[in-house]
Design an enzyme around this catalytic site. Sequence first.
Site: not given
Lengths: 402, 402
Positions: B168, B238, B334, B367-368
């Site tokens: 990232s 967040r 992602d 993505h994580d």
Amino acid sequence: MSETPKAEAFSENSLRLAEISNPSSEIVHFPADQPLQLDCGGTLAPFSIAYKTYGTLNADKSNAVLICHALTGDQHVANEHPITGKPGWWTTMVGPGKPVDTDKYFVICTNVLGGCMGSTGPSSPNPDTDGVYGPDFPVITIGDMVRAQARLMDHLGIAQLLCVIGGSMGGMQTLEWAAKYKDRVFSAIPIACAARHSSQNIAFHEVGRQAVMADPDWCQGRYDDEKKLPRKGLAVARMAAHITYLSDQALYRKFGRNLQDRDAVTFGFDADFQVESYLRHQGVSFVDRFDANSYLYITRAMDYFDLAADHDGVLANAFTGTKTRFCLISFTSDWLFPTEESREIVHALNAVAANVSFVEIETDKGHDAFLLHEPELFDTVSGFLNAAAAKRGIVGDNAGGR
Amino acid sequence: MSETPKAEAFSENSLRLAEISNPSSEIVHFPADQPLQLDCGGTLAPFSIAYKTYGTLNADKSNAVLICHALTGDQHVANEHPITGKPGWWTTMVGPGKPVDTDKYFVICTNVLGGCMGSTGPSSPNPDTDGVYGPDFPVITIGDMVRAQARLMDHLGIAQLLCVIGGSMGGMQTLEWAAKYKDRVFSAIPIACAARHSSQNIAFHEVGRQAVMADPDWCQGRYDDEKKLPRKGLAVARMAAHITYLSDQALYRKFGRNLQDRDAVTFGFDADFQVESYLRHQGVSFVDRFDANSYLYITRAMDYFDLAADHDGVLANAFTGTKTRFCLISFTSDWLFPTEESREIVHALNAVAANVSFVEIETDKGHDAFLLHEPELFDTVSGFLNAAAAKRGIVGDNAGGR
């Protein structure tokens, strides 16, 4: 029905106030002795449904097409919007000679229950107090919205709709109509929708609600009493939501990394990029035309939508015995309501041997494609609707008056 | 360097204060006469870089691996986090016998410039005032972060890194290292990243920033002086960001439409759904470990990242003459940094005949995935890194001390 508290409360927002007090729409008031049953178990009374119509209802009332609007839409489908002054939200689709041809069909669009353009919602006067409902408005569902629409159809004497059409939340209403009022829906066009709201979509809605509720001017939902408006929170909610209506490709095509009226980045937090400027505008302008509590209630209604839930989780059972002709439409780049969600509905309809066609339209415009210039969408709706009308025995223009 | 203003300011947040005052990390202070040149044109002095190391640097200092953290990460890669008490953020990847094997390699991770875990950032004391920088901190870039890291490498006497690795924003730093310090990067593993931040990603960042700035407790960035914290705004930011780190499928798998400790929906705005409860927790807990202004500055640095911009928009030119060995990794689900973005980098590297391999890993984790248990990721990093080490002439464990 006192409008005074609202008049004061939305002093920041006189255009919307004027519209709510004196909507430029038809409106039906259902009195206190004709309550609306709600899915939460309670009732709502009195209640009002604001709506617009286009075209002429034929003699046997068989040419009525109900358009269902999306989350932040309203009844102003094909006329200039009374607040924003912009063209109606679906002028590409609805009008004389358009796919939903008002020379042939009698088109109705209601402001949904819970909305803020004349139908009863959280910004409506609460009969039990001197103020508006605010957070005391009951949590409503897509089912409640449709039940209220059905009451309007009763009022108009329309026993069966030739077609129910809607995109996004409008598609959810379309599915609800077809499932709950099987005899009243001759055909249905659910566009870019799903039979239940996904985890990701609930998550995005929750972000928006938390953004509104984080604004101290939300006042626990009683901003009207406090003569405030949660402008910043609602703008943030709209910005987050707006991204989900587009696609990565559409944003790239429209904005790329282009800068806004400058040659180089400013090394600051101004809107350096066009995409930032665009989003900020979307947020700020939304606040002028939409009520924050309506936003909370309508997003909640979408979250709660799960058509299979009352049928042991088997979606097909929601459609058992249907005679409605269905046309489902999805868009390849729609990541809010991906094609897979429409396909699940098609499978369920196939399982009950329903008459169903399905078109996935190739586009990079994302979820908003249903509101934009998409010739394949227009051709599909036009072709399907005309075939349904022919099957229903409606030929030529409504002057035939069958 | 007075810590008093900060001590008072973060009274709500004593754990983070204690950590900032006395970080459980190594820290290098570069004095006022050794300023850091910034891309905005100014300089920063004095400045500090906090970092952690794992393993042992060999005699010729050839076994150093730099790990670059993502937006809200920090230097605590493989040790218990001093604030949250949780395991380091990449314990799956870094440690004895792990893919980045600390029995063989000397691993370094710095808190990025602009961060809030010991490196100089907006919550650091402003030498020109009695308070912290707050909004007077200069807007920094990925280039500035990497320049500061290079200063740390100078300080440690490490002329060339065996490998730079990051996912990232860490991947952006990795690319920046390889482009700007060609002789200092023997190999590089940019994971789940892009050579420029997309319109959609800028849009999501802008939503997060507007959420923070909409919070009256942000106080125009001077919440520290006002002894406040924009808790609600940062939590909303967040929450919005967190959705983008996952995938629709991962959210569905984890949560579906499951309810949180209840049998039926409550017809209210509590967290009926598990996904809502999860997101709220992500938002609230983030505020305890992260500085709101750091969030603004670091997101801005990512927005500004565009490696080709200094090369007439031709990405390949950023890598002209590179001898670095590259391994790019992306994940199928992602949508924040889609595979296509990695592929563009691979094409640019191919255009300059670089030594590059590329692996797209099939996963539904979004993505994580780079932070999670992904055996193919571990195998890829391990294999590539060991091959690079062998090529560099490092064999066996570092006790060999070549």
